[in-house]
Design a protein around this motif. Structure first.
Motif, PDB file in Angstrom:
ATOM      1  N   PRO A   1      -5.220  13.703   3.109  1.00 60.86           N
ATOM      2  CA  PRO A   1      -6.455  12.770   2.950  1.00 60.86           C
ATOM      3  C   PRO A   1      -6.151  11.202   3.049  1.00 60.86           C
ATOM      4  N   LEU A   2      -7.116  10.524   3.839  1.00 61.15           N
ATOM      5  CA  LEU A   2      -6.514   9.149   4.291  1.00 61.15           C
ATOM      6  C   LEU A   2      -6.587   8.148   2.905  1.00 61.15           C
ATOM      7  N   GLN A   3      -7.371   8.467   1.898  1.00 65.68           N
ATOM      8  CA  GLN A   3      -7.346   7.580   0.816  1.00 65.68           C
ATOM      9  C   GLN A   3      -6.514   7.692  -0.025  1.00 65.68           C
ATOM     10  N   ASP A   4      -5.520   8.675   0.120  1.00 66.97           N
ATOM     11  CA  ASP A   4      -4.076   8.844  -0.781  1.00 66.97           C
ATOM     12  C   ASP A   4      -3.064   7.982  -0.352  1.00 66.97           C
ATOM     13  N   PHE A   5      -2.888   7.527   1.046  1.00 68.12           N
ATOM     14  CA  PHE A   5      -2.028   6.930   1.793  1.00 68.12           C
ATOM     15  C   PHE A   5      -2.086   5.698   2.394  1.00 68.12           C
ATOM     16  N   LEU A   6      -3.759   5.238   2.437  1.00 65.28           N
ATOM     17  CA  LEU A   6      -4.026   3.953   3.122  1.00 65.28           C
ATOM     18  C   LEU A   6      -4.735   3.022   2.338  1.00 65.28           C
ATOM     19  N   PHE A   7      -4.203   1.814   2.077  1.00 63.92           N
ATOM     20  CA  PHE A   7      -4.627   0.901   0.967  1.00 63.92           C
ATOM     21  C   PHE A   7      -4.748  -0.567   1.856  1.00 63.92           C
ATOM     22  N   GLU A   8      -5.765  -1.260   0.903  1.00 62.28           N
ATOM     23  CA  GLU A   8      -5.760  -2.710   1.411  1.00 62.28           C
ATOM     24  C   GLU A   8      -5.295  -3.752   0.678  1.00 62.28           C
ATOM     25  N   SER A   9      -4.437  -4.735   1.263  1.00 62.23           N
ATOM     26  CA  SER A   9      -3.555  -5.620   0.585  1.00 62.23           C
ATOM     27  C   SER A   9      -4.639  -6.875   0.406  1.00 62.23           C
ATOM     28  N   PRO A  10      -4.156  -7.736  -0.700  1.00 58.41           N
ATOM     29  CA  PRO A  10      -4.937  -8.872  -1.034  1.00 58.41           C
ATOM     30  C   PRO A  10      -5.283 -10.053   0.187  1.00 58.41           C
ATOM     31  N   ASP A  11      -4.731  -9.926   1.027  1.00 51.43           N
ATOM     32  CA  ASP A  11      -4.861 -10.907   2.439  1.00 51.43           C
ATOM     33  C   ASP A  11      -5.669 -10.088   3.402  1.00 51.43           C
ATOM     34  N   GLY A  12      -6.280  -8.814   3.203  1.00 48.28           N
ATOM     35  CA  GLY A  12      -7.308  -8.202   3.861  1.00 48.28           C
ATOM     36  C   GLY A  12      -6.537  -7.329   5.001  1.00 48.28           C
ATOM     37  N   ARG A  13      -5.201  -7.186   5.066  1.00 45.05           N
ATOM     38  CA  ARG A  13      -4.261  -6.114   5.894  1.00 45.05           C
ATOM     39  C   ARG A  13      -4.431  -4.811   5.197  1.00 45.05           C
ATOM     40  N   ARG A  14      -4.724  -3.863   6.127  1.00 39.03           N
ATOM     41  CA  ARG A  14      -4.552  -2.530   5.869  1.00 39.03           C
ATOM     42  C   ARG A  14      -2.951  -2.143   5.784  1.00 39.03           C
ATOM     43  N   TYR A  15      -2.503  -1.284   5.069  1.00 40.67           N
ATOM     44  CA  TYR A  15      -1.085  -0.694   5.122  1.00 40.67           C
ATOM     45  C   TYR A  15      -0.952   0.837   4.717  1.00 40.67           C
ATOM     46  N   LEU A  16       0.077   1.387   5.329  1.00 37.93           N
ATOM     47  CA  LEU A  16       0.138   2.783   5.159  1.00 37.93           C
ATOM     48  C   LEU A  16       1.355   2.987   3.919  1.00 37.93           C
ATOM     49  N   ASN A  17       1.291   3.668   3.013  1.00 37.71           N
ATOM     50  CA  ASN A  17       2.515   3.786   1.925  1.00 37.71           C
ATOM     51  C   ASN A  17       2.935   5.291   2.329  1.00 37.71           C
ATOM     52  N   PHE A  18       4.036   5.519   2.832  1.00 38.11           N
ATOM     53  CA  PHE A  18       4.283   6.807   3.001  1.00 38.11           C
ATOM     54  C   PHE A  18       5.880   6.928   2.884  1.00 38.11           C
ATOM     55  N   SER A  19       6.236   8.158   2.696  1.00 39.72           N
ATOM     56  CA  SER A  19       7.647   8.414   2.314  1.00 39.72           C
ATOM     57  C   SER A  19       8.564   8.601   3.557  1.00 39.72           C
ATOM     58  N   PHE A  20       9.835   7.964   3.579  1.00 39.20           N
ATOM     59  CA  PHE A  20      10.695   8.102   4.747  1.00 39.20           C
ATOM     60  C   PHE A  20      11.693   9.056   4.496  1.00 39.20           C
ATOM     61  N   GLY A  21      12.099   9.824   5.550  1.00 36.92           N
ATOM     62  CA  GLY A  21      13.181  10.812   5.322  1.00 36.92           C
ATOM     63  C   GLY A  21      12.621  12.258   5.716  1.00 36.92           C
ATOM     64  N   CYS A  22      13.483  13.150   5.314  1.00 39.93           N
ATOM     65  CA  CYS A  22      13.266  14.546   5.828  1.00 39.93           C
ATOM     66  C   CYS A  22      12.560  15.456   4.701  1.00 39.93           C
ATOM     67  N   PRO A  23      11.473  15.971   4.835  1.00 38.20           N
ATOM     68  CA  PRO A  23      10.839  16.789   3.832  1.00 38.20           C
ATOM     69  C   PRO A  23      11.761  18.051   3.326  1.00 38.20           C
ATOM     70  N   LEU A  24      12.703  18.542   4.530  1.00 44.00           N
ATOM     71  CA  LEU A  24      13.446  19.819   4.195  1.00 44.00           C
ATOM     72  C   LEU A  24      14.749  19.372   2.901  1.00 44.00           C
ATOM     73  N   THR A  25      14.584  20.135   2.104  1.00 49.76           N
ATOM     74  CA  THR A  25      15.698  19.918   0.918  1.00 49.76           C
ATOM     75  C   THR A  25      17.101  20.174   1.557  1.00 49.76           C
ATOM     76  N   ASP A  26      17.733  19.504   0.604  1.00 50.25           N
ATOM     77  CA  ASP A  26      19.480  19.710   1.135  1.00 50.25           C
ATOM     78  C   ASP A  26      19.759  19.649   2.639  1.00 50.25           C
ATOM     79  N   THR A  27      19.279  18.788   3.360  1.00 51.16           N
ATOM     80  CA  THR A  27      19.612  18.852   4.668  1.00 51.16           C
ATOM     81  C   THR A  27      20.136  17.391   5.103  1.00 51.16           C
ATOM     82  N   VAL A  28      20.836  17.398   6.172  1.00 53.27           N
ATOM     83  CA  VAL A  28      21.364  15.971   6.788  1.00 53.27           C
ATOM     84  C   VAL A  28      20.758  15.808   7.962  1.00 53.27           C
ATOM     85  N   VAL A  29      19.988  14.716   8.066  1.00 53.59           N
ATOM     86  CA  VAL A  29      19.451  14.379   9.489  1.00 53.59           C
ATOM     87  C   VAL A  29      20.229  13.360  10.247  1.00 53.59           C
ATOM     88  N   ASP A  30      20.931  13.921  11.454  1.00 52.85           N
ATOM     89  CA  ASP A  30      21.706  12.953  12.173  1.00 52.85           C
ATOM     90  C   ASP A  30      20.993  11.856  12.781  1.00 52.85           C
TER      91      ASP A  30
END
Length: 484
Positions: free
Chosen positions: A355-384
């Motif tokens: 759902p868009l409303q859980d990850f997209l927000f509006e900053s005080p200056d009127g900009r939109r920004y996406l807040n998301f997780s960086f990395g690999c969803p798979l547990t206990d893995t190394v990403v080269d």
């Protein structure tokens, strides 16, 4: 005054350029000398009263917890503390974090500190290091306790390099019994935790103590700066060496109410290579002895409220997956078409909507920004190599990313259905990523809501012109009549 020309440059120009070059060289040498004096002064005015190093070898990611009690024995306040690493270990580091302990034991808390790589000019054998910046300078005679966590990948080497289906996986590990440091250390100890008690061999020094799964080196007293004492362990580690050689995560934003995520995986088992013939009958009938270092299940931790989840490989959809969702998280347990042994690889794709409303927000200056997780969803893995692509809506301007650690970033263009000028793609790239890098990042951009009408107007216009063309075709008489 006579001026002589020389290949387009005058003598006055050459003199000015030479003077400017000398000034720049003097400035560079002055800066280097200042940095060298600061490093030398920092090394001489600090000492470590106690150092405790705990090495966790229970998985294929080596985690080291370092506790340092530092004292300022100089006459000036110290604003940073230096860490040193051998060059071979420095190249495999994935995470280096530091925090300072405040308060007493029962009410002790830790404040994160900034850690940056730094050149150790006086370090022997090419040792490299990091600088821990203190919030408040450490005054003369004062002490402080630091907690350091660093992780390294691809440091456990299988030996033997090839094993059969019924053999366990043995690996070896190299390190130093002393804490490599640019400071004098009054007392120190090193603890190594292994996955089991099955240790083929390890370097025995005085004093050395082994209890169950833990090996202790030390305590050692009064060691000078950059003391080094190599040790090696050869032990059994059947933990699956799951490594994602390349991961491309594409997050596509639609202001019509959804975010579509597509993840392309190239997975490999980097443990001891499998030799001989694979027997599925033996693998299923003797799971405790056959293929103990292989793996056939993967767990992906996805955001909550996921929908339209799919999992497929090059052949097609794979139905051997289980999705568990609640209000806090979603877990997708997937199973490749075949178990992965050492040296084997698999490629697959995971996709889902959010759902868009859980990850997209509006900053005080009127900009939109996406807040998301960086990395690999798979547990206990190394990403080269991890590539994160954030596809912004068409018409977005001024995009930039805010990431809590250093990454390579650039912009691309992507054309999809009904796009006119193309969509801006913010590309973030990072190598050697571990699960502890699953931190939140933000992508800011400006967007005019009028662009949301572009695609509907194009569809309406297309249908309108098609309708007009059909009406015109029906009312036009194209028959051939006879001449009267």
């Amino acid at each position: 005054m006579q001026v002589v020309e020389n290949f387009g440059c005058t003598v006055e120009d050459e003199v000015a350029m030479e003077t400017l070059l000398k000034a720049r060289l003097a400035l560079v040498f002055s800066i280097l000398a200042h940095v060298s004096l600061l490093t030398s002064a920092s090394s001489h005015q600090l000492q470590i009263l106690n150092a405790e190093k705990r090495i966790d070898l229970t998985s294929h990611i080596v985690r080291v917890f370092l506790t340092l009690k530092v004292e300022n024995v100089g006459t000036l306040p110290a604003s940073d503390v230096l860490l040193a690493f051998p060059p071979t270990e420095f190249d495999h580091l994935a995470v280096v974090k530091a925090a300072i302990a405040t308060g007493k034991k029962k009410k002790r808390s830790y404040v994160p500190l900034d850690v940056k790589p730094i050149e150790l000019l006086d370090a022997p054998n090419g040792a490299k290091g990091f600088s821990i910046s203190l919030l408040d300078p450490l005054s003369p005679g004062a002490t402080a306790t630091f907690e350091v966590l660093y992780m390294s990948t691809h440091t456990l080497k299988p030996f033997p390099e090839e094993i059969s289906q019924s053999e366990p996986q043995l690996v070896y590990y190299h390190d130093t019994a002393f804490v490599l440091s640019p400071y004098h250390i009054k007392q120190q100890s090193t603890f190594i935790k292994t996955p089991s008690t099955k240790v083929e061999s390890f370097t025995k020094l005085e004093p050395t103590n082994r209890i169950s799964k833990e090996i202790r080196y030390g305590p050692y007293e009064d060691r000078p700066p950059y003391s080094f004492l190599p040790i090696m362990l050869h032990f059994e580690n059947n933990y699956p060496f799951a490594v994602v050689e390349e991961l491309v995560r594409e997050v596509e934003i639609s202001h019509w109410g959804s975010i579509q995520v597509t993840e392309h995986y190239k997975l490999a088992h980097t443990g001891a290579r499998h030799k001989g013939v694979f027997s599925r009958v033996e693998y299923q009938s003797k799971p405790s002895r056959s293929g103990v270092s292989s793996f056939r299940h993967l767990l992906a931790r996805l955001p909550p409220k996921v929908h339209s989840v799919y999992y497929r490989d090059e052949i097609g959809n794979i139905s051997s997956s289980h999705l568990r969702t609640d209000f806090q998280k979603s877990e997708l347990e997937i199973e490749p078409r075949y178990p992965l042994f050492g040296g084997w690889k698999a490629t697959f794709v995971i996709g889902y909507g959010l759902p868009l409303q859980d990850f997209l927000f509006e900053s005080p200056d009127g900009r939109r920004y996406l807040n998301f997780s960086f990395g690999c969803p798979l547990t206990d893995t190394v990403v080269d190599k991890l590539t994160m692509k954030v596809v912004l809506p068409e018409g977005s301007t001024g995009p930039f990313a805010v990431v809590p650690f250093q990454v390579e970033q650039h912009l691309e263009k992507k054309y999809s259905y009904l796009d006119v000028v193309g969509r801006t793609v913010v590309v973030l790239e990072k190598k050697n990523v571990v699960p502890e890098r699953n931190a939140a990042f933000q992508v800011y951009y400006s967007f005019n809501p009028i662009f949301m009408l572009a695609e509907p107007l194009m569809l309406v216009s297309a249908f309108f012109f098609f309708f007009v063309a059909c009406v015109a075709y029906l009312h036009i008489d194209l028959s051939i009549s006879k001449m009267q």
